[in-house]
Design a protein around this motif. Structure first.
Motif, mmCIF file in Angstrom:
data_model
loop_
_atom_site.group_PDB
_atom_site.id
_atom_site.type_symbol
_atom_site.label_atom_id
_atom_site.label_comp_id
_atom_site.label_asym_id
_atom_site.label_seq_id
_atom_site.Cartn_x
_atom_site.Cartn_y
_atom_site.Cartn_z
ATOM 1 N N ASN A 42 0.832 -1.197 0.000
ATOM 2 C CA ASN A 42 0.000 0.000 0.000
ATOM 3 C C ASN A 42 0.873 1.255 0.000
ATOM 4 O O ASN A 42 1.963 1.266 0.574
ATOM 5 C CB ASN A 42 -0.915 0.021 1.225
ATOM 6 N N ASP A 46 -0.902 6.981 2.202
ATOM 7 C CA ASP A 46 -2.268 6.503 2.382
ATOM 8 C C ASP A 46 -2.358 5.560 3.580
ATOM 9 O O ASP A 46 -3.363 5.553 4.299
ATOM 10 C CB ASP A 46 -2.745 5.780 1.117
ATOM 11 N N ARG A 57 -5.277 -0.566 -0.089
ATOM 12 C CA ARG A 57 -6.244 0.417 -0.590
ATOM 13 C C ARG A 57 -5.694 1.139 -1.816
ATOM 14 O O ARG A 57 -6.414 1.416 -2.757
ATOM 15 C CB ARG A 57 -6.563 1.428 0.514
ATOM 16 N N VAL A 58 -4.392 1.432 -1.797
ATOM 17 C CA VAL A 58 -3.724 2.072 -2.942
ATOM 18 C C VAL A 58 -2.486 1.237 -3.273
ATOM 19 O O VAL A 58 -1.462 1.323 -2.589
ATOM 20 C CB VAL A 58 -3.321 3.522 -2.624
#
Length: 302
Positions: A42, A46, A57-58
């Motif tokens: 990730n 973030d 999530r990213v």
């Protein structure tokens, strides 16, 4: 499944409780690892927002690029591989030789030597005398400080001696009748029959070498001789120092500077952990069969 319905109610409850406990224990091991894996993939900034559990999530590979680019991790991997392979091989071989010697009932003073070896498990000279000993042996700041001091383990000698004692003496007598000496008997008879205990001791040694950060941090000052675990420990220490500085300098110019330094944040630590632990995890499946047999050493008396 059909057998489950034939057993008594009490047995059913007992099995359900046991299976539930085992599943919970497995989840307590797997879920934290999945969380670390998700954070490692990730984006760092973030990840600082929180709320990431088992899926990034990213998505990004920036953390792994930073690990391999900004640190001497390739050189550290070479040092770790060297100490793990060489240290494990010689430690297991020499420990097996010592254990084979101590299991002989005809060796003069065998009980005394066994007691002296066991005595080393109870008492230690301390860190300072140990450092002075390594310095006098010219092992400090050398790669051999990772290998030579750990060649023998009293606990491993006792485990291997127990296993060797369970091998029939008639096999050794037959080998000697065929003209084998003690060393040939050890190599051709004892070692091939001792794969389970060798696998267990090898795994213990390999994991110990791979995870040891203390030796590299306190007995080696040369950065090009630092193993992966020491590199990881230093990175974790730096991250803790940065977090402490952020807490003290929040809202100031220093905060902006430190924020730029911590581009990948906590995800950088997680990526480093994955890079360190993955190789040793991949080794286990290949020796799982022997490991399962070896851990039963001494538990059953026939």
């Amino acid at each position: 499944m059909n057998d489950f319905y034939k057993i008594s109610t009490g047995e059913k409850i007992y099995r359900i409780v046991i299976y539930t406990v085992i599943i919970l224990l497995c989840l307590s091991i797997i879920l934290p690892f999945l969380n670390i894996l998700a954070l490692s993939f990730n984006a760092g900034k973030d990840a600082e927002r929180g709320g990431i559990f088992f899926w990034p999530r990213v998505w990004t590979l920036e953390n792994y690029q930073e690990v391999f680019h900004s640190s001497n991790i390739l050189g550290a991997y070479a040092i770790t591989l060297f100490r793990t392979i060489v240290g494990t091989f010689f430690s297991v071989f020499l420990t097996a030789m010592a254990a084979y010697t101590l299991k002989s009932k005809t060796l003069p003073g065998v009980k005394f030597f066994t007691l002296m070896i066991f005595f080393t498990m109870l008492f230690s000279g301390g860190v300072i005398p140990y450092y002075m000993l390594l310095k006098q042996l010219h092992l400090v700041n050398t790669i051999w400080v990772y290998v030579i001091p750990g060649l023998y383990s009293a606990w491993n000698i006792i485990i291997m001696r127990t296993f060797f004692s369970q091998i029939s003496v008639s096999l050794e007598e037959s080998a000697k009748l065929d003209g084998c000496n003690d060393f040939t008997t050890f190599l051709r008879i004892i070692m091939p029959l001792s794969k389970p205990v060798i696998a267990v001791i090898s795994l213990f040694n390999a994991v110990g070498h791979w995870n040891d950060w203390f030796t590299g941090a306190f007995y080696v000052q040369k950065t090009n001789l630092r193993p992966v675990s020491t590199l990881l420990q230093e990175m974790l220490t730096r991250q803790d120092a940065i977090r402490a500085a952020l807490m003290q300098n929040a809202g100031t110019t220093s905060y902006e500077i430190l924020e730029k330094m911590q581009v990948t944040g906590n995800s950088l630590k997680m990526a480093t952990i994955i890079v360190v632990v993955t190789p040793i995890i991949c080794v286990y499946p290949f020796i799982q069969k022997f490991f399962a047999e070896g851990v039963m050493i001494g538990s059953v008396k026939e």
